[in-house]
Design an enzyme around this catalytic site. Structure first.
Site, PDB file in Angstrom:
ATOM      1  N   SER A 135      53.122  12.270  58.635  1.00 40.78           N
ATOM      2  CA  SER A 135      54.181  13.138  59.125  1.00 40.78           C
ATOM      3  C   SER A 135      55.434  12.953  58.260  1.00 40.78           C
ATOM      4  O   SER A 135      55.359  13.059  57.045  1.00 40.78           O
ATOM      5  CB  SER A 135      54.441  12.870  60.609  1.00 40.78           C
ATOM      6  OG  SER A 135      55.241  13.881  61.174  1.00 40.78           O
ATOM      7  N   HIS A 147      48.269  16.676  65.638  1.00 40.83           N
ATOM      8  CA  HIS A 147      49.138  15.897  64.762  1.00 40.83           C
ATOM      9  C   HIS A 147      49.105  14.423  65.154  1.00 40.83           C
ATOM     10  O   HIS A 147      49.213  14.080  66.333  1.00 40.83           O
ATOM     11  CB  HIS A 147      50.567  16.437  64.871  1.00 40.83           C
ATOM     12  CG  HIS A 147      51.513  15.887  63.866  1.00 40.83           C
ATOM     13  ND1 HIS A 147      51.370  16.091  62.513  1.00 40.83           N
ATOM     14  CD2 HIS A 147      52.640  15.140  64.008  1.00 40.83           C
ATOM     15  CE1 HIS A 147      52.359  15.498  61.871  1.00 40.83           C
ATOM     16  NE2 HIS A 147      53.149  14.913  62.754  1.00 40.83           N
ATOM     17  N   GLU A 200      47.220  20.681  63.956  1.00 42.01           N
ATOM     18  CA  GLU A 200      48.495  19.956  63.873  1.00 42.01           C
ATOM     19  C   GLU A 200      49.466  20.296  65.008  1.00 42.01           C
ATOM     20  O   GLU A 200      50.122  19.419  65.561  1.00 42.01           O
ATOM     21  CB  GLU A 200      49.169  20.262  62.529  1.00 42.01           C
ATOM     22  CG  GLU A 200      48.450  19.763  61.296  1.00 42.01           C
ATOM     23  CD  GLU A 200      48.655  18.281  61.025  1.00 42.01           C
ATOM     24  OE1 GLU A 200      49.273  17.594  61.861  1.00 42.01           O
ATOM     25  OE2 GLU A 200      48.196  17.820  59.970  1.00 42.01           O
TER      26      GLU A 200
END
Length: 513
Positions: free
Chosen positions: A193, A417, A316
């Site tokens: 991330s 995610h 995600e």
């Protein structure tokens, strides 16, 4: 040394590690001095050497941040501006130099800590017979608010101090990791991330030349790097929130830390709520640490020419919908607003180009279509742009993580995610009442994790994610085939998955630079 401890001599002083399985862990080693008071919003300073051995049994303090967030933290770990520390897991030093992997945690540049249980490096160190380092750095306004436009003769501020912290940690690795049995000439920088985007940004920074030699980038919002004009506007908004006028700017050095944390949290969510698809606090093109927009720098050939693994997760955006987080637009309205803002900000962008992209998502008025558009804008396309550009001169391997347990599929999270992180570190069950295996799937997940860990370790050791016995060969990524490893219960290699979407977007860094 006793059977349970291991003393190591570093250039700054002796540290005592403690046995953790078959490896030794040293936690909370300071790599830079405290960042409080006069040193807020300034580049990190060298740590003062210590004379007595430092017992590294506990993690160092968490970087200042709001505690009302989805990141699980140990309540017994204190929060402090004296937060610049690293943690090391390694086999007991025996004179054999081992590869080093340095982890940068994610959290939208505003959340998280190297002390999170999911980042425990024991299993990776044991499996790979290598050295794992996890880094604490300043986050939120303390690390990614650029106040340099408000500098005065009396009060100067530095930009990108969070990135500067990471660079200081990488320099510490070069100076000190040999004492832990690490090979300073074989360092892999990896992150997820905003941690992954930090890696791509640092790959384009002259300040990091030679500090790491391979990179792994997981789900990076690599285009979330902004210009100085926008940074000045965000800084002005921060001063409004904290109720400090520019002529009183020096008060920021004495204001209570928790008041700044509250203002930082407000800014973190206020900006993306106003302008969907943007982050409130993120790296800035400052002409020094970040000389160019990173994705554009990759496309112009300015990135360090090192081997790279890069990839994204299939779903995600799902986790942001579940959390109702404004950090990503996840509804048809907010996604459309994101594209309108892109068009308004870029007068040279033909309207038909935006229309072409949006038309590639026929179900964009539905949740699934909106999530796909948000995923591709934030993660997939930036990763593809980087992979295309970097593969023209350096080895690249692209992956897509598709695996999800039955529970995550039932919850409509899928391969959301950050769901790949436990597979990379081999750490499951790190959430309170972790639902991951409530409907089974543990055996399959462990098999996927074993393959992922072995590929990451092989890359760190050899610069190539070597083929595993009985596992699918992972070919290099290159145009025009764009071979991609799809990681699932059974790994497969697919050429140019979602190629129609890639073509619709084109190769321009649309609207983010």
């Amino acid at each position: 040394m006793t059977e349970a401890t291991c003393h190591v001599h570093t250039p700054y002083g002796d540290v005592i590690g403690h046995r953790d399985g078959t490896v030794v862990a040293w936690k909370g080693i300071p790599y830079a001095a405290s960042t409080g008071g006069e040193h807020r919003f300034k580049a990190p300073r060298p740590v003062e050497p210590w004379s007595e051995p430092k017992d590294c049994v506990k993690f160092g303090p968490v970087a200042p941040q709001g505690l009302d967030n989805p990141v699980p933290m140990d309540p017994d770990t204190p929060m402090s501006e004296d937060c610049l520390s690293v943690n090391v897991w390694a086999p007991e030093p025996d004179g054999t130099p081992r590869p080093v992997m340095v982890w940068i945690h994610g959290g939208a540049y505003s959340l998280g800590s190297s002390a999170q249980t999911v980042y425990d490096g024991r299993h990776l160190a044991e499996l790979g017979d290598l050295v794992i380092v996890t880094v604490n750095y300043r986050i939120g306004a303390f690390g990614f608010l650029d106040l340099s436009s408000f500098s005065t003769e009396q009060t100067e501020f530095d930009a990108n101090v969070g990135l500067r912290d990471m660079i200081a940690a990488l320099r510490w690795v070069q100076e000190s990791i040999g004492a832990f049995g690490g090979d300073a000439s074989n360092v892999t920088l990896f992150g997820e991330s905003s941690g992954g985007a930090s890696v791509t940004t640092l790959m384009t920074s002259p300040a990091t030349e030679g500090l790491f030699h391979r990179a792994i980038v997981q789900s990076a919002p690599a285009t979330s790097v902004y210009g100085q004009d926008r940074a000045a506007q965000v800084a002005a908004r921060f001063l409004e929130i904290v109720d400090v006028t520019p002529d009183r700017i020096d008060e920021l050095k004495t204001i209570d830390m928790h008041r700044l944390v509250a203002a930082s949290d407000t800014l973190c969510y206020d900006v993306p709520a106003r302008v969907p698809g943007t982050l409130g606090l993120a790296p800035v093109v400052d002409g020094e640490i970040v000389p160019r927009y990173p994705v554009a720098a990759f496309q112009k050939g300015f990135a360090h020419r090192i081997p790279l693994i890069i990839g994204t997760n299939h779903d995600e955006a799902s986790i942001f919908r579940l959390m109702k987080s404004p950090l990503m637009p996840v509804t048809s309205d907010t996604v459309s607003e994101m594209f309108r803002a892109i068009a308004n900000d870029h007068s040279d962008l033909p309207a038909f180009r935006v229309a072409e992209i949006m038309s590639a998502y026929p179900d964009r008025s539905k949740t699934a279509g909106a999530l796909a558009m948000s995923r591709d804008a934030g993660f997939k396309m930036p990763s593809l742009w980087i992979a295309d550009a970097h593969s023209r001169h350096s080895p690249v391997w692209m992956y897509r993580f598709d695996h999800a347990t039955p529970m995550l599929r039932a919850a409509r999270i899928g391969a959301g995610h950050a769901t790949e992180i436990p597979y990379v570190f081999g750490n499951f069950g790190t959430l309170n009442r972790d639902p991951t295996f409530w409907l089974g799937g543990r055996k399959a997940a462990m098999a996927v994790s074993a393959r992922v860990m072995k590929r990451w370790v092989a890359f760190a050791r050899h610069g190539v994610p070597a083929t595993l016995d009985g596992a699918k060969h992972w070919p290099k990524y290159a145009e025009p085939t764009r071979a991609t490893l799809v990681i699932d219960g059974q790994d497969t290699v697919v050429d140019d998955p979602d190629g129609d979407l890639r073509v619709a977007w084109g190769d321009r860094v649309l609207g983010f630079s």
